[in-house]
Design a protein around this motif. Structure first.
Motif, PDB file in Angstrom:
ATOM      1  N   THR A 131       1.206  -0.951  -0.633  1.00 49.11           N
ATOM      2  CA  THR A 131      -0.301   0.632  -0.211  1.00 49.11           C
ATOM      3  C   THR A 131       0.807   1.417   0.005  1.00 49.11           C
ATOM      4  N   ASP A 132       1.966   1.357   0.576  1.00 51.81           N
ATOM      5  CA  ASP A 132       2.597   2.348   0.790  1.00 51.81           C
ATOM      6  C   ASP A 132       3.711   2.702  -0.381  1.00 51.81           C
ATOM      7  N   ALA A 133       3.386   2.600  -1.640  1.00 51.82           N
ATOM      8  CA  ALA A 133       4.245   1.495  -2.900  1.00 51.82           C
ATOM      9  C   ALA A 133       3.181   1.816  -3.569  1.00 51.82           C
ATOM     10  N   GLU A 134       1.537   1.943  -3.971  1.00 50.22           N
ATOM     11  CA  GLU A 134       0.669   1.947  -4.782  1.00 50.22           C
ATOM     12  C   GLU A 134       0.422   3.052  -4.746  1.00 50.22           C
ATOM     13  N   THR A 135       0.218   3.971  -6.247  1.00 49.83           N
ATOM     14  CA  THR A 135       0.194   4.703  -6.108  1.00 49.83           C
ATOM     15  C   THR A 135      -0.883   5.137  -7.293  1.00 49.83           C
ATOM     16  N   TYR A 136      -1.813   4.151  -7.774  1.00 50.23           N
ATOM     17  CA  TYR A 136      -2.703   4.077  -8.717  1.00 50.23           C
ATOM     18  C   TYR A 136      -4.189   3.945  -8.587  1.00 50.23           C
ATOM     19  N   ASN A 137      -4.146   3.429  -7.373  1.00 53.37           N
ATOM     20  CA  ASN A 137      -5.330   2.524  -6.665  1.00 53.37           C
ATOM     21  C   ASN A 137      -5.855   3.136  -5.655  1.00 53.37           C
ATOM     22  N   PRO A 138      -6.227   4.220  -5.299  1.00 48.99           N
ATOM     23  CA  PRO A 138      -7.113   4.737  -4.014  1.00 48.99           C
ATOM     24  C   PRO A 138      -7.742   4.052  -2.794  1.00 48.99           C
ATOM     25  N   SER A 139      -9.019   2.696  -3.595  1.00 46.02           N
ATOM     26  CA  SER A 139      -9.461   2.640  -3.426  1.00 46.02           C
ATOM     27  C   SER A 139      -9.328   1.388  -2.638  1.00 46.02           C
TER      28      SER A 139
ATOM     29  N   ARG B 122      -6.786   2.211   0.278  1.00 42.76           N
ATOM     30  CA  ARG B 122      -7.757   2.520   2.524  1.00 42.76           C
ATOM     31  C   ARG B 122      -8.218   1.198   2.386  1.00 42.76           C
ATOM     32  N   SER B 123      -8.920  -0.285   1.529  1.00 46.78           N
ATOM     33  CA  SER B 123      -9.058  -1.279   1.805  1.00 46.78           C
ATOM     34  C   SER B 123      -8.249  -2.277   2.413  1.00 46.78           C
ATOM     35  N   LEU B 124      -7.281  -2.020   1.948  1.00 50.23           N
ATOM     36  CA  LEU B 124      -6.162  -2.861   2.315  1.00 50.23           C
ATOM     37  C   LEU B 124      -5.524  -2.184   3.828  1.00 50.23           C
ATOM     38  N   SER B 125      -4.928  -1.513   3.981  1.00 53.35           N
ATOM     39  CA  SER B 125      -4.227  -0.799   4.775  1.00 53.35           C
ATOM     40  C   SER B 125      -5.332  -0.897   5.971  1.00 53.35           C
ATOM     41  N   GLU B 126      -6.856  -1.388   5.836  1.00 50.19           N
ATOM     42  CA  GLU B 126      -7.504  -1.201   7.513  1.00 50.19           C
ATOM     43  C   GLU B 126      -7.464  -3.049   7.286  1.00 50.19           C
ATOM     44  N   PHE B 127      -6.732  -3.910   6.061  1.00 50.36           N
ATOM     45  CA  PHE B 127      -7.297  -4.879   5.938  1.00 50.36           C
ATOM     46  C   PHE B 127      -6.124  -5.836   6.753  1.00 50.36           C
ATOM     47  N   ALA B 128      -4.920  -4.797   6.490  1.00 52.09           N
ATOM     48  CA  ALA B 128      -3.997  -5.818   7.429  1.00 52.09           C
ATOM     49  C   ALA B 128      -3.560  -4.798   8.645  1.00 52.09           C
ATOM     50  N   SER B 129      -5.003  -4.147   9.581  1.00 53.46           N
ATOM     51  CA  SER B 129      -3.914  -4.034  10.446  1.00 53.46           C
ATOM     52  C   SER B 129      -5.840  -5.073  11.474  1.00 53.46           C
ATOM     53  N   ASN B 130      -6.641  -5.375  10.625  1.00 53.32           N
ATOM     54  CA  ASN B 130      -6.851  -5.921  11.637  1.00 53.32           C
ATOM     55  C   ASN B 130      -6.491  -7.812  10.767  1.00 53.32           C
TER      56      ASN B 130
ATOM     57  N   GLN C 217     -15.240  -7.509   5.460  1.00 51.11           N
ATOM     58  CA  GLN C 217     -15.794  -5.522   5.169  1.00 51.11           C
ATOM     59  C   GLN C 217     -14.509  -5.644   4.324  1.00 51.11           C
ATOM     60  N   ASN C 218     -13.132  -5.232   4.630  1.00 51.81           N
ATOM     61  CA  ASN C 218     -12.052  -4.628   3.875  1.00 51.81           C
ATOM     62  C   ASN C 218     -12.128  -4.910   2.875  1.00 51.81           C
ATOM     63  N   ILE C 219     -12.763  -5.785   2.728  1.00 56.61           N
ATOM     64  CA  ILE C 219     -12.458  -6.612   0.796  1.00 56.61           C
ATOM     65  C   ILE C 219     -13.295  -6.334   0.203  1.00 56.61           C
ATOM     66  N   LYS C 220     -14.521  -6.568   0.571  1.00 54.73           N
ATOM     67  CA  LYS C 220     -15.771  -6.189   0.360  1.00 54.73           C
ATOM     68  C   LYS C 220     -15.885  -4.410  -0.628  1.00 54.73           C
ATOM     69  N   SER C 221     -15.123  -3.660   0.484  1.00 54.08           N
ATOM     70  CA  SER C 221     -15.455  -2.122  -0.015  1.00 54.08           C
ATOM     71  C   SER C 221     -14.296  -1.568  -0.899  1.00 54.08           C
ATOM     72  N   PHE C 222     -13.723  -3.126  -1.600  1.00 55.90           N
ATOM     73  CA  PHE C 222     -12.537  -2.256  -2.800  1.00 55.90           C
ATOM     74  C   PHE C 222     -14.466  -1.622  -3.642  1.00 55.90           C
ATOM     75  N   ASP C 223     -13.556  -0.364  -4.556  1.00 57.73           N
ATOM     76  CA  ASP C 223     -14.014   0.450  -5.805  1.00 57.73           C
ATOM     77  C   ASP C 223     -13.893   0.458  -6.494  1.00 57.73           C
ATOM     78  N   LEU C 224     -13.802  -0.653  -7.517  1.00 61.41           N
ATOM     79  CA  LEU C 224     -12.869  -1.088  -8.939  1.00 61.41           C
ATOM     80  C   LEU C 224     -13.310  -0.251  -9.626  1.00 61.41           C
ATOM     81  N   ASP C 225     -14.528   0.373  -9.630  1.00 58.99           N
ATOM     82  CA  ASP C 225     -14.985   1.339 -10.231  1.00 58.99           C
ATOM     83  C   ASP C 225     -14.180   2.772 -10.022  1.00 58.99           C
TER      84      ASP C 225
END
Length: 327
Positions: free
Chosen positions: A89-97, A100-108, A239-247
């Motif tokens: 997530t620190d290296a990714e810059t093209y997918n903001p949604s 955010r989801s992966l950051s919360e996923f890693a925390s949980n 829930q974090n995974i489901k919150s991905f906004d692909l569009d």
């Protein structure tokens, strides 16, 4: 022939001696076993019970220790997965949604590993340690049995000594009385030891059942607590995974890959100008011959030495031809 008083007393004692030997061998007239045989059977039973507990509890302790170590390794691998997600997530810059989801996923997911650490600690304290203590308990019980066996052997030796004395010197009342007194003391001590061994095996069995019940109850409670907390955290992960906004991520990616038309034209102009400048700088300088060939033919320009020489040759030939005509 008349018999002496010692012979008469010896003949009166022989039936009692034979009956005592029969009682020692467990073949008395009532068909009951002797107290020594009963004590030996009890000691044997106690030894079998202790060996059984030592063998199976030792194997159970080894398996629980292996289970605990594997849980600790799972904790470490889970922490590594969470760290890998954070690094991504620190290296990714093209997918903001997705970031955010992966950051919360890693925390949980990291919280799950915290609960797993609590599971490992509780297993070591409430399951593994009590099982390991049974090695010392079984060792102490075996030492108590050895002391009891020594007392039993002392009683048996005293009985054998009295038996030999009655056979060799039945008329020696002083030695017989002393041997009977020692046998009585040994019998009393053996009876006390037998009673202690009975209490020992009774207490050992009771503690074993209570401890095993408590150990397994604690094991189940520890596992239920961990899995309940882990289920809550994994639900959050879902829930974090489901919150991905692909569009949103796709649009963001396309916008960065396909900029506006004006910007595209400006970039093309800049790139073409840069390319022409670079090609001009890389072009080699012209040679002397090419510079002479490309020089202008104006009258004001003075020709070079080589040009004067080449131009005088046809002039001379023309003059000679004119001279010949005049002649």
């Amino acid at each position: 022939m008349s018999r002496t008083g010692a012979e008469i007393r010896a003949s009166k004692q022989k039936p009692n001696q034979r009956s005592w030997i029969k009682r020692m061998m467990g073949n008395d007239s009532k068909g009951q076993s002797s107290p020594i045989i009963i004590s030996e059977n009890k000691v044997k039973l106690i030894q079998e019970r202790i060996n059984l507990v030592e063998r199976h509890f030792g194997q159970l302790c080894d398996d629980v220790a292996s289970y605990t170590r594997k849980c600790a390794r799972l904790r470490d691998k889970g922490d590594q997965i969470a760290k890998d997600l954070v690094d991504y997530t620190d290296a990714e810059t093209y997918n903001p949604s997705m970031v955010r989801s992966l950051s919360e996923f890693a925390s949980n997911l990291s919280s799950v590993q915290d609960y797993r650490q609590a599971q490992v600690t509780r297993l070591e304290a409430k399951v593994l340690t009590p099982l390991a203590n049974y090695g010392l308990k079984c060792k102490q019980a075996k030492n108590d049995i050895k002391e009891g066996m020594k007392t039993q052997e002392l009683e048996v030796n005293q009985r054998k000594k009295l038996d030999r004395l009655r056979q060799k010197a039945p008329a020696n009342r002083a030695q017989l009385t002393m041997a009977e007194t020692e046998l009585q003391k040994a019998s009393v001590k053996a009876s006390a030891v037998t009673k202690n061994l009975e209490q020992l095996i009774d207490k050992f069995e009771e503690e074993k059942l209570k401890d095993l019940k408590k150990i397994l109850t604690d094991f189940v409670n520890i596992e239920m607590i961990y899995h309940a907390k882990a289920l809550e955290m994994y639900t959050e992960c879902f829930q974090n995974i489901k919150s991905f906004d692909l569009d949103e991520d796709i649009e963001e990616f396309r916008s960065k890959m396909q900029p506006s038309n004006s910007a595209t034209r400006m970039n093309m102009v800049r790139s073409s100008s840069y390319t022409s400048l670079e090609s001009a700088e890389d072009r080699p300088p012209p040679s002397n011959l090419r510079r002479q060939q490309s020089a202008p033919t104006s009258r004001n320009v003075t020709p070079t030495k080589s040009a004067n020489t080449s131009a005088s040759l046809p002039l001379k030939s023309t003059m000679d031809s004119r001279f010949d005509c005049s002649v």
